[in-house]
Motif scaffolding. Structure first.
Motif, PDB file in Angstrom:
ATOM      1  N   GLY A 133      72.487  34.700  57.976  1.00 39.69           N
ATOM      2  CA  GLY A 133      72.746  35.709  57.433  1.00 39.69           C
ATOM      3  C   GLY A 133      73.956  34.952  56.684  1.00 39.69           C
ATOM      4  O   GLY A 133      74.273  33.878  56.265  1.00 39.69           O
ATOM      5  N   THR A 134      75.175  35.805  56.316  1.00 44.23           N
ATOM      6  CA  THR A 134      76.425  35.366  55.792  1.00 44.23           C
ATOM      7  C   THR A 134      77.366  35.708  56.521  1.00 44.23           C
ATOM      8  O   THR A 134      77.700  36.971  56.987  1.00 44.23           O
ATOM      9  CB  THR A 134      76.570  36.131  54.060  1.00 44.23           C
ATOM     10  N   VAL A 135      78.317  34.765  56.667  1.00 47.00           N
ATOM     11  CA  VAL A 135      79.659  35.005  57.635  1.00 47.00           C
ATOM     12  C   VAL A 135      80.694  34.974  56.367  1.00 47.00           C
ATOM     13  O   VAL A 135      80.715  33.917  55.907  1.00 47.00           O
ATOM     14  CB  VAL A 135      79.761  34.119  58.759  1.00 47.00           C
ATOM     15  N   SER A 136      81.617  35.791  56.498  1.00 44.92           N
ATOM     16  CA  SER A 136      83.024  35.824  55.466  1.00 44.92           C
ATOM     17  C   SER A 136      83.863  35.868  56.167  1.00 44.92           C
ATOM     18  O   SER A 136      84.090  36.728  57.384  1.00 44.92           O
ATOM     19  CB  SER A 136      82.827  36.816  54.349  1.00 44.92           C
ATOM     20  N   ASN A 178      77.085  39.532  58.004  1.00 43.48           N
ATOM     21  CA  ASN A 178      76.113  40.316  57.519  1.00 43.48           C
ATOM     22  C   ASN A 178      74.651  39.687  57.722  1.00 43.48           C
ATOM     23  O   ASN A 178      74.466  38.554  57.137  1.00 43.48           O
ATOM     24  CB  ASN A 178      76.118  40.486  55.903  1.00 43.48           C
ATOM     25  N   PRO A 179      73.893  40.027  58.692  1.00 43.83           N
ATOM     26  CA  PRO A 179      72.722  39.378  58.903  1.00 43.83           C
ATOM     27  C   PRO A 179      71.540  39.083  58.052  1.00 43.83           C
ATOM     28  O   PRO A 179      71.629  39.841  57.013  1.00 43.83           O
ATOM     29  CB  PRO A 179      72.121  40.365  60.333  1.00 43.83           C
ATOM     30  N   SER A 180      70.711  38.113  58.122  1.00 43.86           N
ATOM     31  CA  SER A 180      69.617  38.046  57.282  1.00 43.86           C
ATOM     32  C   SER A 180      68.607  39.121  57.410  1.00 43.86           C
ATOM     33  O   SER A 180      68.584  39.545  58.739  1.00 43.86           O
ATOM     34  CB  SER A 180      69.037  36.725  57.408  1.00 43.86           C
ATOM     35  N   ALA A 213      69.411  41.622  63.994  1.00 42.16           N
ATOM     36  CA  ALA A 213      70.802  41.675  64.213  1.00 42.16           C
ATOM     37  C   ALA A 213      71.427  42.608  63.475  1.00 42.16           C
ATOM     38  O   ALA A 213      70.988  43.082  62.335  1.00 42.16           O
ATOM     39  CB  ALA A 213      71.451  40.328  64.022  1.00 42.16           C
ATOM     40  N   ASN A 214      72.527  43.002  63.824  1.00 37.82           N
ATOM     41  CA  ASN A 214      73.321  43.939  63.157  1.00 37.82           C
ATOM     42  C   ASN A 214      74.458  43.241  62.690  1.00 37.82           C
ATOM     43  O   ASN A 214      74.905  42.390  62.996  1.00 37.82           O
ATOM     44  CB  ASN A 214      73.590  45.388  64.017  1.00 37.82           C
ATOM     45  N   ALA A 215      75.136  43.862  61.380  1.00 40.14           N
ATOM     46  CA  ALA A 215      76.306  43.476  60.683  1.00 40.14           C
ATOM     47  C   ALA A 215      77.372  43.654  61.718  1.00 40.14           C
ATOM     48  O   ALA A 215      77.462  44.635  62.653  1.00 40.14           O
ATOM     49  CB  ALA A 215      76.532  44.254  59.648  1.00 40.14           C
ATOM     50  N   SER A 216      78.679  42.941  61.893  1.00 41.52           N
ATOM     51  CA  SER A 216      79.764  43.236  62.760  1.00 41.52           C
ATOM     52  C   SER A 216      81.133  42.960  61.853  1.00 41.52           C
ATOM     53  O   SER A 216      80.897  42.020  60.951  1.00 41.52           O
ATOM     54  CB  SER A 216      79.740  42.204  63.850  1.00 41.52           C
ATOM     55  N   ASP A 217      82.115  43.540  62.295  1.00 40.43           N
ATOM     56  CA  ASP A 217      83.318  43.269  61.449  1.00 40.43           C
ATOM     57  C   ASP A 217      84.525  43.112  62.676  1.00 40.43           C
ATOM     58  O   ASP A 217      84.604  44.087  63.289  1.00 40.43           O
ATOM     59  CB  ASP A 217      83.822  44.354  60.594  1.00 40.43           C
TER      60      ASP A 217
END
Length: 306
Positions: free
Chosen positions: A154-157, A178-180, A185-189
């Motif tokens: 996914g994408t890690v910012s 933001n997972p692929s 997987a789920n998104a996390s902040d």
């Protein structure tokens, strides 16, 4: 599955070739060999006996950071919060887990100044990112950077905003994952703020990353890892991630040689798991400074073999 918080090691893993055979896979993105650091720093040359620069005197106008540095643990957190975001719910993350995982991630950061007084930040598994230097209201230097990295996971910012004053670093750090669509997987902040001391380091304190990692199977199904030395390294930290079990890499051992045998029951039980086992190995220098460039040895699972 909760998103992996350890950005650098996650990205190293995602970069692995899942078709790796018996010799494993190596990766060294972001590697800083001593010679490389010696070429870009104004405070020491590769292999020299130069000492780290003295603490700077901030005069309110000088934005110059006089040398390379690392964070000194433990980090003193003043805020640590995060959530996992699914299609139907937002679930808070445990504060203690956030502190532990962010500490594990940021302990590998290396801040390097080149001969033009520009700063680059090295973290595991990714190319170095340029940081912006600005003047802080308290007379210190603001160090900020942002990073967006895409991988198979996914994408890690991330955003990093720090103020450095008299060897004290105050940092606000945020990481959004933001997972692929191809993984479960789920998104996390995650957002943290912390205070930390820094330690000035000379280029000669930074070891080269290890090279040519491989594996073979020993007695009873033990996994034997081997690698070649990194210049000026006096020890190596060995991490493992079993993708079907672990949310992130786990530190297994610090060893002085160039091999490590994982004979744990957990490794043997998961040797033929769906997504395999991945090891990451970091060099440690004579004063405890780590090179963020790890080598990765990946044992493919059933999913990649089939």
């Amino acid at each position: 599955m909760v998103a992996v918080l350890a950005l650098g090691l996650l990205l190293v893993t995602a970069a692995c070739d899942d078709s790796a055979g018996q010799q494993g896979t190596t990766a060294s993105q972001g590697v800083i060999a001593t010679a490389t650091v010696g070429d870009v720093t104004s405070t020491a040359t590769a292999g020299s006996e130069a000492t780290a620069p003295p603490a700077p005197v901030w005069d309110g106008a000088d934005l110059h950071v006089p040398g390379n540095f690392v964070l000194v643990l433990p980090l003193q957190f003043t805020l640590a919060r995060g959530v996992v975001i699914s299609d139907s719910d937002v679930t808070p993350l445990d504060e203690g887990t956030i502190r532990a995982e962010i500490t594990e991630e940021l302990r590998h950061l290396l801040f390097v100044i080149d001969s033009n007084s520009n700063m680059k930040v090295y973290s595991p598994g990714v190319s170095p990112v340029s940081a912006h230097l600005g003047r802080a209201a308290n007379g210190g230097v603001q160090i900020t950077y942002s990073q967006n990295v895409d991988s198979q996971a996914g994408t890690v910012s991330i955003t990093f905003e720090g103020t450095l004053l008299n060897e004290q670093f105050t940092v606000h750090y945020e990481q959004y994952y933001n997972p692929s669509a191809f993984i479960n997987a789920n998104a996390s902040d995650v957002v943290v703020t912390f205070n930390a001391r820094i330690r000035w380091i000379a280029a000669s304190e930074i070891p080269a990353a290890p090279r040519n990692g491989s594996y073979h199977f020993g007695a009873g199904g033990a996994i034997v890892l081997t690698w070649q030395t990194g210049q000026h390294a006096v020890a190596y930290e060995v991490y493992r991630q079993i993708s079907d079990v672990d949310q992130q890499f786990q530190l297994l051992a610090t060893v002085k040689g160039t091999s490590y045998t994982d004979s744990s029951s957990l490794a043997r039980q998961n040797l033929h798991s769906m997504r395999g086992i991945t090891y990451a190995i970091f060099s440690v220098g004579p004063t405890g400074v780590e090179n963020p460039g790890a080598i990765v040895v990946a044992i493919p699972g059933q999913a990649s073999q089939g």
